[in-house]
Design an enzyme around this catalytic site. Structure first.
Site, short mmCIF file in Angstrom:
data_model
loop_
_atom_site.label_atom_id
_atom_site.label_comp_id
_atom_site.label_asym_id
_atom_site.label_seq_id
_atom_site.Cartn_x
_atom_site.Cartn_y
_atom_site.Cartn_z
N ARG A 10 0.82 -1.22 0.00
CA ARG A 10 0.00 0.00 0.00
C ARG A 10 0.86 1.27 0.00
NH1 ARG A 10 -4.87 1.09 4.18
NH2 ARG A 10 -3.32 1.21 5.83
N ARG A 30 2.73 4.42 4.16
CA ARG A 30 2.21 5.07 5.37
C ARG A 30 3.10 4.79 6.56
NH1 ARG A 30 -4.24 4.40 6.05
NH2 ARG A 30 -3.56 3.97 8.17
P1 AMP Z 1 -7.08 5.11 8.95
O1 AMP Z 1 -6.46 5.88 7.85
O2 AMP Z 1 -8.59 5.12 8.89
O3 AMP Z 1 -6.52 3.71 9.07
O4 AMP Z 1 -6.72 5.88 10.32
C1 AMP Z 1 -5.38 6.04 10.73
C2 AMP Z 1 -5.34 6.21 12.24
O5 AMP Z 1 -6.06 7.39 12.60
C3 AMP Z 1 -5.97 5.10 13.05
O6 AMP Z 1 -5.09 4.01 13.26
C4 AMP Z 1 -6.33 5.82 14.33
O7 AMP Z 1 -5.18 6.02 15.15
C5 AMP Z 1 -6.77 7.18 13.82
N1 AMP Z 1 -8.22 7.19 13.54
C6 AMP Z 1 -8.82 7.36 12.32
N2 AMP Z 1 -10.15 7.31 12.43
C7 AMP Z 1 -10.42 7.11 13.74
C8 AMP Z 1 -11.62 6.96 14.48
N3 AMP Z 1 -12.83 6.99 13.90
N4 AMP Z 1 -11.51 6.75 15.83
C9 AMP Z 1 -10.32 6.73 16.45
N5 AMP Z 1 -9.14 6.84 15.80
C10 AMP Z 1 -9.19 7.03 14.45
#
Ligand code: AMP
Length: 229
Positions: free
Chosen positions: A129, A161
């Protein structure tokens, strides 16, 4: 709900949520709202929200609900979100889902799409990714941008990432099972869930998702040019 498109996309990391949410949002003429992208932007800009979220993100943990709800509440109040949206990465637990229904009022979200992909497939996808540091568009080693890791959409730099390390990936998958998977039953009980096979070519997955939306909340003629399918 008329032509409203209040959609949520659920799925493990690497299930293809980002890519598919973008396509669904484009198709319906509504914004894709990704809390992960919003937090990454906040970290990059070194804002207060970013400083609070950073360590949780690096460890593959959830940012505390209060911080997420502040961010989402503000974003959903923006003009471009009034006719609908595709939420990607939110809600992540039942408490956030309850808060979202309260925040929206009027029946809450219209439909929750669960992208179903086996864990061995998501692990393989995560290894390749890549993401645009500027606009958050997802790419992969198999589907790179057209020119040299430069984003097709905005010209930003496309990189791996920070939180795609083996340890953080394992923690996030366990967290998904524990915190987010219960949402499937929660939305099912409200008759708002459609499970969609997320394996195979991204275009085939998009077709399945669009069909699921049409089947559940009406044919999507909203804001489409005549004759387009
Ligand atoms: P993602 O890109 O959706 O995988 O989000 C990356 C990181 O952001 C996650 O691993 C969390 O640390 C934080 N994060 C994103 N969305 C949320 C959410 N709805 N609740 C809590 N932490 C979040």
């Amino acid at each position: 709900m008329g032509g409203s498109r209040r959609l949520v996309i659920l799925g493990k990391q690497g299930a293809g949520k980002g890519t598919q949410a973008e396509r669904l949002a484009d198709h319906h003429g509504v914004p894709r709202i990704s809390t992960g992208d919003m937090f990454r932007a906040a970290v990059k800009a070194d804002t207060e929200a970013g400083r609070r979220a950073r360590s949780y993100m690096e460890d593959g943990e959830l940012v505390p609900d209060e911080a997420v709800l502040d961010l989402v509440g503000e974003r959903l109040g923006a003009d471009d979100a009034q006719d609908g949206f595709v939420l990607d990465g939110f809600p992540r637990n039942v408490r956030q889902a309850e808060a979202l229904e309260d925040l929206l009022g009027g029946g809450g979200v219209d439909l929750v799409l669960e992208l179903v992909v086996p864990t061995d497939v998501v692990l393989e996808r995560l290894a390749g990714r890549r993401v645009c540091t500027n606009c958050g568009t997802n790419y992969s080693i198999q589907h790179p941008p057209k020119t040299d890791w430069t984003c097709d959409r905005c010209g930003g730099t496309v990189v791996e990432r920070d939180d795609d390390t083996e340890g953080a990936i394992k923690r996030r998958l366990a967290l998904y099972e524990r915190e987010t998977e219960p949402l499937v039953a929660w939305y099912l009980a409200k008759d708002k869930l459609a499970a969609v096979d997320g394996t195979g070519h991204p275009d085939a997955v998009t077709t399945r998702l669009l069909r699921a939306v049409d089947a559940r909340i009406g044919t999507s003629v909203v804001r489409q040019a005549p004759g387009r399918d």
